[in-house]
Design an enzyme around this catalytic site. Sequence first.
Site, PDB file in Angstrom:
ATOM      1  N   ARG A  61     -19.842  43.464 -58.651  1.00 13.26           N
ATOM      2  CA  ARG A  61     -20.473  42.973 -57.410  1.00 13.26           C
ATOM      3  C   ARG A  61     -20.066  43.861 -56.229  1.00 13.26           C
ATOM      4  O   ARG A  61     -20.847  44.223 -55.383  1.00 13.26           O
ATOM      5  CB  ARG A  61     -20.051  41.527 -57.097  1.00 13.26           C
ATOM      6  CG  ARG A  61     -20.111  40.525 -58.228  1.00 13.26           C
ATOM      7  CD  ARG A  61     -21.472  39.880 -58.330  1.00 13.26           C
ATOM      8  NE  ARG A  61     -22.462  40.726 -58.953  1.00 13.26           N
ATOM      9  CZ  ARG A  61     -22.516  41.024 -60.264  1.00 13.26           C
ATOM     10  NH1 ARG A  61     -21.600  40.592 -61.113  1.00 13.26           N
ATOM     11  NH2 ARG A  61     -23.468  41.792 -60.752  1.00 13.26           N
ATOM     12  N   GLN A  80     -22.521  31.644 -46.833  1.00  9.77           N
ATOM     13  CA  GLN A  80     -21.928  31.356 -48.148  1.00  9.77           C
ATOM     14  C   GLN A  80     -21.738  32.663 -48.902  1.00  9.77           C
ATOM     15  O   GLN A  80     -21.138  32.683 -49.967  1.00  9.77           O
ATOM     16  CB  GLN A  80     -22.860  30.446 -48.952  1.00  9.77           C
ATOM     17  CG  GLN A  80     -23.069  29.090 -48.309  1.00  9.77           C
ATOM     18  CD  GLN A  80     -24.225  28.334 -48.969  1.00  9.77           C
ATOM     19  OE1 GLN A  80     -24.070  27.715 -50.000  1.00  9.77           O
ATOM     20  NE2 GLN A  80     -25.396  28.418 -48.359  1.00  9.77           N
ATOM     21  N   ASN A  81     -22.281  33.747 -48.341  1.00  5.83           N
ATOM     22  CA  ASN A  81     -22.250  35.022 -49.056  1.00  5.83           C
ATOM     23  C   ASN A  81     -20.890  35.701 -48.927  1.00  5.83           C
ATOM     24  O   ASN A  81     -20.219  35.604 -47.903  1.00  5.83           O
ATOM     25  CB  ASN A  81     -23.333  35.959 -48.519  1.00  5.83           C
ATOM     26  CG  ASN A  81     -24.712  35.372 -48.712  1.00  5.83           C
ATOM     27  OD1 ASN A  81     -24.883  34.430 -49.501  1.00  5.83           O
ATOM     28  ND2 ASN A  81     -25.693  35.893 -48.008  1.00  5.83           N
ATOM     29  N   ASP A 141     -20.774  39.013 -49.371  1.00  7.70           N
ATOM     30  CA  ASP A 141     -21.039  40.386 -48.941  1.00  7.70           C
ATOM     31  C   ASP A 141     -20.735  40.523 -47.449  1.00  7.70           C
ATOM     32  O   ASP A 141     -20.465  39.537 -46.762  1.00  7.70           O
ATOM     33  CB  ASP A 141     -22.491  40.802 -49.277  1.00  7.70           C
ATOM     34  CG  ASP A 141     -23.544  40.017 -48.486  1.00  7.70           C
ATOM     35  OD1 ASP A 141     -23.429  39.928 -47.250  1.00  7.70           O
ATOM     36  OD2 ASP A 141     -24.493  39.486 -49.105  1.00  7.70           O
ATOM     37  N   HIS A 174     -17.132  31.160 -48.504  1.00  7.11           N
ATOM     38  CA  HIS A 174     -16.729  31.333 -49.909  1.00  7.11           C
ATOM     39  C   HIS A 174     -15.955  32.623 -50.169  1.00  7.11           C
ATOM     40  O   HIS A 174     -15.904  33.100 -51.295  1.00  7.11           O
ATOM     41  CB  HIS A 174     -17.973  31.272 -50.812  1.00  7.11           C
ATOM     42  CG  HIS A 174     -18.652  29.937 -50.793  1.00  7.11           C
ATOM     43  ND1 HIS A 174     -19.964  29.739 -51.168  1.00  7.11           N
ATOM     44  CD2 HIS A 174     -18.194  28.713 -50.422  1.00  7.11           C
ATOM     45  CE1 HIS A 174     -20.276  28.455 -51.037  1.00  7.11           C
ATOM     46  NE2 HIS A 174     -19.223  27.810 -50.576  1.00  7.11           N
ATOM     47  N   GLY A 234     -32.288  31.136 -46.885  1.00  3.50           N
ATOM     48  CA  GLY A 234     -32.010  31.644 -48.232  1.00  3.50           C
ATOM     49  C   GLY A 234     -30.889  30.975 -48.984  1.00  3.50           C
ATOM     50  O   GLY A 234     -30.065  31.652 -49.596  1.00  3.50           O
ATOM     51  N   SER A 277     -30.246  27.585 -51.746  1.00  2.00           N
ATOM     52  CA  SER A 277     -30.865  26.486 -52.496  1.00  2.00           C
ATOM     53  C   SER A 277     -30.254  25.133 -52.095  1.00  2.00           C
ATOM     54  O   SER A 277     -30.717  24.099 -52.553  1.00  2.00           O
ATOM     55  CB  SER A 277     -30.682  26.724 -53.996  1.00  2.00           C
ATOM     56  OG  SER A 277     -29.306  26.716 -54.322  1.00  2.00           O
TER      57      SER A 277
END
Length: 229
Positions: free
Chosen positions: A58, A88-89, A91, A106, A172, A174
């Site tokens: 990743r 929540q990403n 990156d 996260h 973006g 869910s």
Amino acid sequence: MSKKRIVVLTGAGVSAESGIKTFRDSGGLWEEYDIMEVATPEAWERNRDLVIDFYNQRRKQLYEVEPNDAHYALVELEKDYDVHIITQNVDDLHERAGSSHVMHLHGELKKVRSSVDENLVYDLEGWELKPGDTCELGSQLRPHIVWFGEPVHMIPAAADLSNTADIFVIIGTSLNVYPAASLVSYVRPGVPVYLIDPGEVNAAHIQGVRVIREKAGSGTRRLVEELRK
Ligand code: APR
């Protein structure tokens, strides 16, 4: 006059057009990998090498991709609003695009931490964490990621921030993963909520939400133009 505050909750979909896979779409990461085998403390105990390799892949990819229109549009929004992003990403594309306030719920892919003291967090140089890389206490370094079953320490701060929003935007995600998905319940009644996602997200519980069924790039750009008018 002080600027109105916009709080933006983002998920994997905001980075999809940069080429990073989402988790739960068809073809998503959780189709290819078993969550329990790579993203839990138990997986770390059972098979460290596999977990390290999963996050190395990743991280390696993160060095090959760039922010997209959605990330950049959110930066533009700062000209007129006090913008705070809760992502929540893991990156760093919001930061690389230039957003001033980014809170990671996260964890962060480019950081690693001690596996015995979670306060010992380090920037990893390059993409590769190796078995045998240790913290100053001599324990194996682990990805700085909140795994399933681990507490999300940033939630109280994120909830407080959500409660101060004059406008709340969701892009973006869910909304399947808690407690992140519950942040919208801290938004004050009457505050406009926008949700940008090309997929079918269950937003029935979000009062007065306006759903923009578009990809993050075009949807965010359009919303930003509208909000800046
Ligand atoms: N633009 C906007 N949204 C998109 C795009 C796109 N181009 N492509 C896909 N999406 C949407 C999907 O329709 C879906 O609603 O992005 C969402 C991705 O959902 P998930 O894969 O479940 O990702 P996310 O909600 O961020 O997952 C939450 O789960 O596994 C964990 O820790 C991981 O932070 C992650 C958490």
